[in-house]
Design a protein around this motif. Sequence first.
Motif, short mmCIF file in Angstrom:
data_model
loop_
_atom_site.label_atom_id
_atom_site.label_comp_id
_atom_site.label_asym_id
_atom_site.label_seq_id
_atom_site.Cartn_x
_atom_site.Cartn_y
_atom_site.Cartn_z
N LYS A 1 37.20 35.91 38.38
CA LYS A 1 37.68 37.28 38.55
C LYS A 1 38.99 37.28 39.32
O LYS A 1 39.12 37.82 40.39
CB LYS A 1 36.63 38.11 39.27
CG LYS A 1 35.42 38.34 38.39
CD LYS A 1 34.28 38.96 39.15
CE LYS A 1 33.04 38.97 38.29
NZ LYS A 1 31.88 39.47 39.00
N LEU A 2 39.94 36.56 38.78
CA LEU A 2 41.21 36.43 39.47
C LEU A 2 42.33 36.76 38.50
O LEU A 2 42.92 35.89 37.90
CB LEU A 2 41.36 34.97 39.94
CG LEU A 2 41.55 34.72 41.42
CD1 LEU A 2 41.85 33.27 41.66
CD2 LEU A 2 42.63 35.59 42.00
N ASP A 3 42.54 38.03 38.30
CA ASP A 3 43.61 38.42 37.40
C ASP A 3 44.81 38.85 38.20
O ASP A 3 45.19 40.00 38.22
CB ASP A 3 43.14 39.55 36.48
CG ASP A 3 42.35 39.02 35.32
OD1 ASP A 3 42.53 37.84 35.01
OD2 ASP A 3 41.59 39.77 34.74
N LEU A 4 45.38 37.93 38.90
CA LEU A 4 46.53 38.27 39.73
C LEU A 4 47.72 38.54 38.82
O LEU A 4 48.10 37.72 38.02
CB LEU A 4 46.87 37.12 40.67
CG LEU A 4 45.80 36.79 41.69
CD1 LEU A 4 46.32 35.74 42.64
CD2 LEU A 4 45.42 38.03 42.46
N THR A 5 48.27 39.68 38.98
CA THR A 5 49.46 40.00 38.20
C THR A 5 50.33 40.83 39.12
O THR A 5 49.88 41.31 40.13
CB THR A 5 49.09 40.86 37.00
OG1 THR A 5 48.40 41.99 37.47
CG2 THR A 5 48.25 40.09 36.02
N TRP B 1 44.08 47.47 40.20
CA TRP B 1 44.46 48.08 38.93
C TRP B 1 45.67 47.33 38.45
O TRP B 1 46.75 47.85 38.43
CB TRP B 1 44.72 49.58 39.07
CG TRP B 1 43.47 50.30 39.45
CD1 TRP B 1 43.17 50.86 40.64
CD2 TRP B 1 42.31 50.51 38.60
NE1 TRP B 1 41.90 51.42 40.60
CE2 TRP B 1 41.36 51.21 39.36
CE3 TRP B 1 42.00 50.18 37.28
CZ2 TRP B 1 40.11 51.58 38.84
CZ3 TRP B 1 40.77 50.54 36.78
CH2 TRP B 1 39.83 51.24 37.57
N GLN B 2 45.37 46.07 38.11
CA GLN B 2 46.43 45.14 37.69
C GLN B 2 46.75 45.33 36.22
O GLN B 2 45.98 45.93 35.47
CB GLN B 2 45.98 43.70 37.95
CG GLN B 2 45.69 43.39 39.42
CD GLN B 2 46.96 43.30 40.25
OE1 GLN B 2 48.03 42.99 39.74
NE2 GLN B 2 46.84 43.58 41.54
N CYS B 3 47.86 44.77 35.82
CA CYS B 3 48.30 44.96 34.43
C CYS B 3 47.36 44.29 33.42
O CYS B 3 47.12 44.84 32.34
CB CYS B 3 49.73 44.48 34.23
SG CYS B 3 50.02 42.75 34.62
N VAL B 4 46.80 43.13 33.78
CA VAL B 4 45.90 42.43 32.85
C VAL B 4 44.65 43.27 32.60
O VAL B 4 44.13 43.32 31.48
CB VAL B 4 45.53 41.03 33.39
CG1 VAL B 4 44.50 40.36 32.50
CG2 VAL B 4 46.77 40.16 33.50
#
Length: 278
Positions: free
Chosen positions: A27-31, A86-89
């Motif tokens: 669960k690491l959607d760093l964007t 609320w990241q872009c990915v």
Amino acid sequence: MKSTLTILLFASLYSSLKCNNVNPLIKLDLTSNSLNTKLFGNETYAPYGAMSGIASINVPAYSNGNDTYISNQSNYFYGVYTGMKWQCVEYARRWLFVRKGCTFDSVVAATDIWTQISIVQQVVGGKCFTLKKQSDGSKTRPTNESLLIYKLGTDMPYGHVSVIVDVLPNSIRVAEQNYDANYWLGNYSREIPYVLLNGSYYINDSYPIYGWISVEDNNQTYPLNQSTIDKITRQNISFPDFVCSKGVLHYCFSVYCYLLFICFTFGLSSMILRPNHA
Ligand SMILES: *[C@@H]1O[C@H](CO)[C@@H](O)[C@H](O)[C@H]1NC(C)=O
Ligand SMILES: *[C@@H]1O[C@H](CO)[C@@H](O)[C@H](O)[C@H]1NC(C)=O
Ligand SMILES: *[C@@H]1O[C@H](CO)[C@@H](O)[C@H](O)[C@H]1NC(C)=O
Ligand SMILES: *[C@@H]1O[C@H](CO)[C@@H](O)[C@H](O)[C@H]1NC(C)=O
Ligand SMILES: *[C@@H]1O[C@H](CO)[C@@H](O)[C@H](O)[C@H]1NC(C)=O
Ligand SMILES: *[C@@H]1O[C@H](CO)[C@@H](O)[C@H](O)[C@H]1NC(C)=O
Ligand SMILES: *[C@@H]1O[C@H](CO)[C@@H](O)[C@H](O)[C@H]1NC(C)=O
Ligand SMILES: *[C@@H]1O[C@H](CO)[C@@H](O)[C@H](O)[C@H]1NC(C)=O
Ligand SMILES: *[C@@H]1O[C@H](CO)[C@@H](O)[C@H](O)[C@H]1NC(C)=O
Ligand SMILES: *[C@@H]1O[C@H](CO)[C@@H](O)[C@H](O)[C@H]1NC(C)=O
């Protein structure tokens, strides 16, 4: 014929065993994005979590407040993991889920979608669809309903992903999260011009772009509907196993190829041998 069937049966059993690996739920959607100085939308700041707009009838986007904020909060939609709030990915994945019933595997950064994601998978049923990548400067006009992928930039440490929600004669309209923190003006967040130079299409954005990725679904995907939601609830799906992605796909494919090759040569040799017996 009997042996061919046996081999095929063995092949499918074998590959279904080997393909059923479980991807860890990263669960690491760093964007990130950048340029909060340049104003878009209606130029009113939307605080973290506020709905900044809605695209494609029913896919709302939420503000990340600012591009340096990392919430570490997972978002689930009808119980299905969509990414980090609320990241872009998260927006790109939720858009695909709502509009096409599909999702894609975890990535660390938005820009990795270009290099690491080769398929999307239906959440219910597990059917896979390949992705078609068109580099910026390709001979094909930017494609509607595709993902626009940005390269790493000086103030874009993770790149960026937007969804192309409309294609006009000289511009595209995109929907996205965490490019800026403004409310949208309409049902898209930005309109970006593109140019045709010597037969090639270039998206004229201020950030470098890899290109756009479209789902090769031949109209075989459906927007999320109630019967699909009911199946998701019944089957308690939170994130699919990406059974046909990446190395696993190649592995399965090579097993199939190998066995098909054996079947083929087996069949061929019996065909060649048959006249001798006649
Ligand atoms: C921008 O949109 C938001 C949400 O719709 C609204 O509350 C705000 O008043 C708008 N600002 C301007 C300047 O129109
Ligand atoms: C945005 O609204 C316009 C006009 O109502 C419509 O034609 C268009 O399809 C909508 N686009 C999206 C992405 O929602
Ligand atoms: C970014 O937003 C978060 C959450 O709203 C806030 O705590 C933080 O102070 C903000 N940072 C900057 C640099 O504005
Ligand atoms: C989220 O995790 C990162 C890295 O572990 C950390 O730097 C950041 O402060 C965390 N954010 C919040 C809101 O706790
Ligand atoms: C792009 O797709 C949306 C549906 O997602 C549709 O409403 C719109 O008309 C399409 N635009 C073009 C130019 O085909
Ligand atoms: C235009 O493209 C053709 C072939 O793709 C190439 O030979 C030519 O040098 C290009 N012209 C310019 C100005 O880039
Ligand atoms: C791209 O946009 C910039 C800024 O709007 C403009 O100066 C430039 O001429 C555009 N490039 C092309 C190839 O149209
Ligand atoms: C998908 O549907 C659209 C319109 O409904 C049509 O124009 C297009 O040719 C179809 N594509 C395929 C691959 O069937
Ligand atoms: C709901 O979506 C599924 C595919 O996900 C499709 O097979 C089914 O026909 C759809 N049902 C309705 C009522 O549109
Ligand atoms: C549904 O799955 C989650 C984890 O994926 C698990 O914690 C939960 O117990 C499951 N619920 C049921 C009813 O199986």
